[in-house]
Structures are given as C-alpha cells and as structure tokens.
Design an enzyme around this catalytic site. Sequence first.
Site, PDB file in Angstrom:
ATOM      1  N   MET A  31     -25.863  48.768   9.082  1.00 34.10           N
ATOM      2  CA  MET A  31     -26.752  49.943   9.163  1.00 34.10           C
ATOM      3  C   MET A  31     -28.199  49.498   9.356  1.00 34.10           C
ATOM      4  SD  MET A  31     -25.130  52.904   6.865  1.00 34.10           S
ATOM      5  CE  MET A  31     -25.707  52.355   5.285  1.00 34.10           C
ATOM      6  N   LEU A  34     -31.920  44.563   8.502  1.00 34.23           N
ATOM      7  CA  LEU A  34     -31.150  43.332   8.298  1.00 34.23           C
ATOM      8  C   LEU A  34     -31.861  42.351   7.360  1.00 34.23           C
ATOM      9  CD1 LEU A  34     -29.763  42.567  11.885  1.00 34.23           C
ATOM     10  CD2 LEU A  34     -28.830  44.061  10.110  1.00 34.23           C
ATOM     11  N   HIS A  35     -31.040  41.644   6.600  1.00 39.73           N
ATOM     12  CA  HIS A  35     -31.539  40.604   5.695  1.00 39.73           C
ATOM     13  C   HIS A  35     -30.589  39.410   5.794  1.00 39.73           C
ATOM     14  CE1 HIS A  35     -28.272  41.999   3.211  1.00 39.73           C
ATOM     15  NE2 HIS A  35     -28.791  43.227   3.158  1.00 39.73           N
ATOM     16  N   HIS A  38     -26.778  40.000   5.965  1.00 38.91           N
ATOM     17  CA  HIS A  38     -26.248  40.344   7.295  1.00 38.91           C
ATOM     18  C   HIS A  38     -26.211  39.097   8.186  1.00 38.91           C
ATOM     19  CE1 HIS A  38     -28.225  44.315   6.116  1.00 38.91           C
ATOM     20  NE2 HIS A  38     -26.989  44.690   6.353  1.00 38.91           N
ATOM     21  N   ASP A 154     -19.956  44.599  -0.711  1.00 36.29           N
ATOM     22  CA  ASP A 154     -19.371  45.938  -0.824  1.00 36.29           C
ATOM     23  C   ASP A 154     -17.858  45.746  -0.935  1.00 36.29           C
ATOM     24  OD1 ASP A 154     -21.883  47.598  -0.237  1.00 36.29           O
ATOM     25  OD2 ASP A 154     -21.844  46.128   1.371  1.00 36.29           O
ATOM     26  N   GLN A 157     -15.419  48.558  -0.208  1.00 34.75           N
ATOM     27  CA  GLN A 157     -15.429  48.839   1.237  1.00 34.75           C
ATOM     28  C   GLN A 157     -14.597  47.793   1.992  1.00 34.75           C
ATOM     29  OE1 GLN A 157     -19.045  50.060   3.569  1.00 34.75           O
ATOM     30  NE2 GLN A 157     -19.030  47.910   4.143  1.00 34.75           N
ATOM     31  N   VAL A 180     -24.560  37.145  -0.426  1.00 32.18           N
ATOM     32  CA  VAL A 180     -25.796  36.359  -0.370  1.00 32.18           C
ATOM     33  C   VAL A 180     -26.784  36.999  -1.357  1.00 32.18           C
ATOM     34  CG1 VAL A 180     -27.697  35.582   1.089  1.00 32.18           C
ATOM     35  CG2 VAL A 180     -25.374  35.706   2.021  1.00 32.18           C
ATOM     36  N   ARG A 191     -31.203  48.357   0.583  1.00 30.72           N
ATOM     37  CA  ARG A 191     -31.816  49.319  -0.341  1.00 30.72           C
ATOM     38  C   ARG A 191     -32.825  48.662  -1.291  1.00 30.72           C
ATOM     39  NH1 ARG A 191     -26.860  52.373   0.049  1.00 30.72           N
ATOM     40  NH2 ARG A 191     -27.459  54.529   0.502  1.00 30.72           N
TER      41      ARG A 191
END
Length: 292
Positions: A31, A34-35, A38, A154, A157, A180, A191
């Site tokens: 979504m 990015l960090h 990702h 997640d 998920q 990470v 978030r």
Amino acid sequence: MKTLLTSLSEAAAWSAVARREGKRIGLVPTMGALHEGHCSLIERAALENDVVVVSIFVNPLQFGDPNDLDRYPRSLEADCLLAERSGATVIVAPEVAELYPTWPNPPETSVTVGRLGTLFEGASRPGHFTGVATIVTMLHQALRPMNAYYGEKDFQQLTILRQVGADLWSGVAVRGCPIVREDDGLAMSSRNVRLSSEARIAARVLSKSLAVAANAVEQHPEIAVADLEAVVVDALGFGGELVEPDYAVVVDASTLERWSGRIILGQVRLLVAAVVGGVRLLDNSDLTPLPS
Ligand code: AMP
C-alpha cells in the site's frame, strides 16, 4: 520501458510480454509509504525471479474506517525510488476508478475468506480480509506471478493469503518474509509515521512484550498458554495509558487456532495487537528469543 505504470491493464500487458519471454515474475503487493520491511520483500523477489513487479495501491475496500483511509500515508515518488533501488523492474500504482469503477459503492463481486478471516484482525475490522483477498486476487489475476511475497509482520494476512492461494490461484508460490524491525525493536510499518513522539516511545512495548514472552517460555517451558498470554498483557501495561491492548493470543502457526497445552516452538505463534496513541499496531513472534 517506463518503470511506473498507472494502470493495472497496462501492467497486465507488461506481464504477458514478460511471460512470453519465459521470465519468472515476482509480485510484491503493497500500500506504499515504503520502508525497509517492504524493501526486504522486493530484494528477495529480485533474487528469486527474473523480473519484479511492485504494486502500490491504498485499497479502500480493506478499510472499515474512512478516517483511517484518509490518513493513510502516501509518498509515491519516494516509493518509486526505493522500490527501484531494491530491485523492482516495474511499479504499478493503479487508480481506484480503474479497479473499483463503482466506488464508493463496493464491487458486486468479492473474495470472501472463511473462518480465518473472522478471527483477531477480522473480528476488530469486519470486512478487512475480504478487501485484502479481493485486491490481491485481482493483482494475481492481472499479473500472473510465479512467486508472490508477503510479510510475516501481518501474520494472519499471510496465513489467509496462503489459503486463498491454495483455493484460488494456481501456479503461484506464496512466500513469507521475516519481520524487519527498527533498532529499538518496533516492527516497521507505514503507520508508524502517524505515531506522536510519546506514542512512538510507548510503541516499543509491543516488541518488548514479545521478548518477555519468549523469555518466559525459555525459563518455564511448561508455562500454561493462559499464563503466557497474561504475561504479555501485563508487559503491554508498561506502555502506559497510550497503549490499549486489543489481543495477545498464542495460536497454531498454520491454522491460527488457539493453542492449548505445552508450547511447542516451531508450531506456535504469539500474535499481539494494540492501539497506541490512536494508531493500530500489530506484532508477532514464534517465541524464540528476538535477536538483540
Ligand atoms: P503494506 O504496505 O503495509 O500493506 O505491506 C505490504 C507488504 O509488506 C505486506 O506483505 C506486509 O506484511 C509487508 N510488510 C510490512 N511491514 C513489514 C515489516 N516490518 N517486515 C516485513 N514485511 C513487512
């Protein structure tokens, strides 16, 4: 070839060409905002495939709360740089109008997740996993990857998408990637930028509570599940009044059923969720001690 594609149909055409050329396609759905979490997925995808497509789409169908959707961080330009640097061949950032032409009315057809979708995050966020399973199925359908990468961050998920993959997607390997973390242990999340400085400090308590639990299992391998869960809730209490725990549960790592009996490392997962200063945060652990 442009790196940024703004429509999924264009990306589907790209994917068709890549497949005709015999290329292995890796897909990393995100979504955006990015960090390094990702990036770790993209880097692994780049190692294991010939081409990598990263999708960036803040999926309105998986947000119950319109305020949460509005406040979700967006940074497309920086995302493209990071994704490219991590090994993305193509980035697709489609518009809501393309994927859900009837929006704000939801699509007529969606992917419903059974029991797994009703638990934990699903109980707190009704419809969330229908939204996730629907968008990810649309991406898989259009992009036809050989491998798709999802984060253990997640965990529910990931478990659900393994199930959706087995049920609906053929020929795709769903790859889970480790969490990470920031230097102080906080699991990286888009978030996190919404945390105030006080809440950012308080948020450390999530990973700390997992470490306390892993330590408790090490010291007392026979500890009862209920006692272990109580240890986690107590530890979350040290975060102070900014931290509102939602759940702390030990589950079977494959089925997400509540675990009972002796803890068996390798078979269990501890899942925690808390709202910290108004921001919902998730973390989880296999109950082996976190690397310090
Ligand atoms: P999101 O953009 O939050 O939907 O996340 C996109 C993908 O990145 C999902 O598969 C997440 O599980 C994964 N992810 C997010 N944060 C992390 C992290 N800290 N470590 C590993 N994977 C992550």
